[in-house]
Motif scaffolding. Structure first.
Motif, PDB file in Angstrom:
ATOM      1  N   ARG A 293       8.768   1.357 -15.597  1.00 18.19           N
ATOM      2  CA  ARG A 293       8.070   0.291 -14.905  1.00 18.19           C
ATOM      3  C   ARG A 293       7.463   0.846 -13.628  1.00 18.19           C
ATOM      4  NH1 ARG A 293       6.118  -5.155 -14.880  1.00 18.19           N
ATOM      5  NH2 ARG A 293       5.903  -5.701 -12.684  1.00 18.19           N
ATOM      6  N   CYS A 294       6.133   0.790 -13.514  1.00 18.51           N
ATOM      7  CA  CYS A 294       5.422   1.309 -12.344  1.00 18.51           C
ATOM      8  C   CYS A 294       4.830   0.144 -11.553  1.00 18.51           C
ATOM      9  CB  CYS A 294       4.301   2.259 -12.774  1.00 18.51           C
ATOM     10  SG  CYS A 294       4.826   3.643 -13.817  1.00 18.51           S
ATOM     11  N   ASP A 295       5.224   0.023 -10.295  1.00 15.96           N
ATOM     12  CA  ASP A 295       4.687  -1.008  -9.405  1.00 15.96           C
ATOM     13  C   ASP A 295       3.922  -0.339  -8.276  1.00 15.96           C
ATOM     14  OD1 ASP A 295       5.605  -3.663 -10.382  1.00 15.96           O
ATOM     15  OD2 ASP A 295       7.586  -2.767 -10.147  1.00 15.96           O
ATOM     16  N   PHE A 296       2.727  -0.849  -8.000  1.00 12.49           N
ATOM     17  CA  PHE A 296       1.859  -0.247  -7.007  1.00 12.49           C
ATOM     18  C   PHE A 296       1.792  -1.146  -5.771  1.00 12.49           C
ATOM     19  CE2 PHE A 296       0.664   1.256 -11.127  1.00 12.49           C
ATOM     20  CZ  PHE A 296       0.420   2.607 -10.954  1.00 12.49           C
ATOM     21  N   TYR A 297       1.871  -0.508  -4.599  1.00 15.10           N
ATOM     22  CA  TYR A 297       1.905  -1.227  -3.335  1.00 15.10           C
ATOM     23  C   TYR A 297       0.863  -0.638  -2.381  1.00 15.10           C
ATOM     24  CZ  TYR A 297       6.441  -2.755  -5.102  1.00 15.10           C
ATOM     25  OH  TYR A 297       7.444  -3.282  -5.870  1.00 15.10           O
ATOM     26  N   VAL A 298       0.318  -1.484  -1.554  1.00 12.87           N
ATOM     27  CA  VAL A 298      -0.642  -1.043  -0.546  1.00 12.87           C
ATOM     28  C   VAL A 298      -0.204  -1.607   0.795  1.00 12.87           C
ATOM     29  CG1 VAL A 298      -2.173  -3.041  -0.848  1.00 12.87           C
ATOM     30  CG2 VAL A 298      -3.096  -0.884   0.037  1.00 12.87           C
ATOM     31  N   LYS A 299      -0.452  -0.870   1.860  1.00 17.66           N
ATOM     32  CA  LYS A 299      -0.080  -1.329   3.184  1.00 17.66           C
ATOM     33  C   LYS A 299      -0.917  -2.535   3.582  1.00 17.66           C
ATOM     34  CE  LYS A 299       1.665   3.032   5.063  1.00 17.66           C
ATOM     35  NZ  LYS A 299       1.549   4.033   6.147  1.00 17.66           N
ATOM     36  N   GLU A 300      -0.239  -3.470   4.258  1.00 20.13           N
ATOM     37  CA  GLU A 300      -0.928  -4.680   4.694  1.00 20.13           C
ATOM     38  C   GLU A 300      -2.081  -4.317   5.626  1.00 20.13           C
ATOM     39  OE1 GLU A 300       1.781  -7.409   6.401  1.00 20.13           O
ATOM     40  OE2 GLU A 300       2.884  -7.760   4.534  1.00 20.13           O
ATOM     41  N   GLY A 301      -3.179  -5.030   5.447  1.00 14.09           N
ATOM     42  CA  GLY A 301      -4.358  -4.748   6.247  1.00 14.09           C
ATOM     43  C   GLY A 301      -5.276  -3.732   5.605  1.00 14.09           C
ATOM     44  N   HIS A 302      -4.842  -3.158   4.482  1.00 15.90           N
ATOM     45  CA  HIS A 302      -5.657  -2.190   3.755  1.00 15.90           C
ATOM     46  C   HIS A 302      -5.885  -2.690   2.336  1.00 15.90           C
ATOM     47  CE1 HIS A 302      -3.796   0.088   7.041  1.00 15.90           C
ATOM     48  NE2 HIS A 302      -4.817   0.917   6.966  1.00 15.90           N
ATOM     49  N   ALA A 303      -6.951  -2.227   1.751  1.00 10.43           N
ATOM     50  CA  ALA A 303      -7.272  -2.598   0.372  1.00 10.43           C
ATOM     51  C   ALA A 303      -7.488  -1.335  -0.445  1.00 10.43           C
ATOM     52  CB  ALA A 303      -8.520  -3.485   0.326  1.00 10.43           C
ATOM     53  N   ALA A 304      -6.732  -1.213  -1.506  1.00  7.26           N
ATOM     54  CA  ALA A 304      -6.886  -0.053  -2.381  1.00  7.26           C
ATOM     55  C   ALA A 304      -8.024  -0.326  -3.358  1.00  7.26           C
ATOM     56  CB  ALA A 304      -5.594   0.207  -3.151  1.00  7.26           C
ATOM     57  N   PRO A 305      -9.049   0.531  -3.393  1.00  9.90           N
ATOM     58  CA  PRO A 305     -10.148   0.318  -4.334  1.00  9.90           C
ATOM     59  C   PRO A 305      -9.635   0.237  -5.770  1.00  9.90           C
ATOM     60  CG  PRO A 305     -10.692   2.030  -2.742  1.00  9.90           C
ATOM     61  CD  PRO A 305      -9.237   1.713  -2.552  1.00  9.90           C
TER      62      PRO A 305
END
Length: 414
Positions: A293-305
């Motif tokens: 199971r792979c879960d992807f996270y991005v830091k708040e205030g940023h948007a991952a393309p």
């Protein structure tokens, strides 16, 4: 690329002495990496049972006479059932009633966010006949109902409705709630569970992520099914985490290393790109299949393309599927070898299996820490008679086949 980096670093050095120091540091670094590789390979080449720890605890008895499934079931009883396992991050739960269901080696459970904003984990089995109460991998609900006889539980696991049974003399709703699983959320928001029914609920202090996901939010997920033994992937996780550790922190200016850390024996966290992280959790299904199971996270205030996320998902899938390819050297040995670093010490799976097998031999029975004992047998006869009467009138359930054995005086076998 490495040449360009070296040339750029050399260009920034102003004196011959600085250049000599830089070159000497590079040589020391490379030699140290080679030594680490030698030590690591030498450690893996040791046969299980050859270390001092194995000499003290004994060897796994008659492993050559055990089938692959018997070894897997022993791993389930001795290891999966008694180890703190990472399952997800706190940011996966936005509102009351959000839940996620999991299955580790046949142990079905779910994690739910209650109305009091507290996370709880429960075995995904009704107290009546071990029928599942959560049938979707995720969702939102503050009530969970068994479709067999309509037993209903709230977000705290309490039984709130038991048609016909709640009218039965001696039947107590409070004594028949869902079996709760020990759950701890770290300061970084990492959620761990432990199935052991007998251990003390001690503060969790064995795993530290070294990565602050507290300010991150979930963006996407992907599951990859690998046709291989779970230990093959777990060992790869351990190797990646080891090599990501830079033994010379003062050389970190030479390159920006991607962070890779273990989150217990079955999980890892990886830095994939700027502000993009991924947790990978192993969900063993059998001796030859494991779901990652792979879960992807991005830091708040940023948007991952979206392209970056999709590319990362594809690369991780290829990496995992590569581990599933047939390997004659791997398939020719039936080793139970797996070890990982935890709390500054090495945890050896082989030693754990050997110790548990010896305990079972002394107890003259299989020891199953994840099993819970259900209610008393005083009302079992009446409950069974009532079930049979209801079954004679109502249509049989069409969802799944459920156990015909009453759960009150028994234990639940998974």
């Amino acid at each position: 690329m490495a040449v360009n980096v070296i040339q750029s670093r050399l260009g920034s050095l102003s004196s011959p002495f600085s250049i000599y120091v830089f070159i000497a540091a590079c040589i020391v670094y490379l030699v140290a990496r080679l030594l680490l590789s030698f030590v690591h390979d030498d450690r893996k080449s040791f046969a299980p049972g050859s270390s001092l720890d194995q000499a003290e605890k004994g060897s796994l008895k008659k492993q050559e006479n055990m089938s692959d499934d018997e070894i897997f079931q022993l791993e389930k009883r001795a290891f999966f059932s008694k180890t703190w396992l990472f399952v997800c991050h706190r940011s996966r739960f936005d509102k009351s009633g959000d839940y996620h269901a999991y299955d580790v080696a046949g142990i079905s459970f779910f994690v739910v966010l209650g109305k009091d904003l507290k996370l709880r984990a429960f075995h995904n089995v009704c107290r009546h006949r071990a029928y599942t109460v959560v049938r979707k991998p995720c969702g939102t609900s503050t009530r969970f109902s068994c479709k067999y006889h309509g037993w209903q539980y709230d977000d705290k696991g309490a039984l709130v409705k038991a048609p016909k049974f709640d009218e039965s003399p001696g039947f107590v709703l409070e004594d028949n709630g869902l079996f709760e699983i020990k759950l701890i959320t770290t300061r970084e928001g990492l959620v761990f569970v432990n199935f052991d029914a007998s251990t003390m609920n001690l503060p969790f202090n064995n795993v530290k992520s070294h990565v602050d996901l507290g300010s991150c939010s979930w963006v996407d997920a992907k599951e990859v099914t690998c046709a291989t033994n779970w230990k093959d992937v777990a060992n790869e996780f351990s190797n990646q985490a080891q090599w990501a550790q830079n033994p010379f922190e003062w050389l970190s200016v030479l390159r920006k290393s991607k962070v890779v850390r273990l989150l217990g024996p079955l999980s890892i966290i990886k830095e994939l790109d700027n502000d993009l992280w991924c947790t990978m959790v192993l969900l063993p299904r059998s001796t030859s299949e494991v779901i990652v199971r792979c879960d992807f996270y991005v830091k708040e205030g940023h948007a991952a393309p979206a392209k970056v996320v999709e590319k990362s998902k594809w690369m991780l899938e290829q990496e995992l599927l590569n581990l599933s390819r047939p390997d004659e050297a791997k398939s020719s040995t039936r080793s139970s070898y797996f070890a990982y670093q935890c709390g500054g010490r090495t945890i050896d799976l082989f030693a754990i299996l050997a110790q548990h097998q010896r305990n079972e031999k002394m107890a003259k029975r299989k020891l199953q820490p994840a099993i819970r004992v259900t209610g008393t047998g005083d009302i079992d006869t009446e409950a069974e008679a009532l079930c049979d009467a209801l079954e004679g009138v109502a249509d049989s359930p069409s969802l799944e086949k459920c156990s015909r054995i009453s759960s009150f005086p028994q234990t639940l076998e998974w």
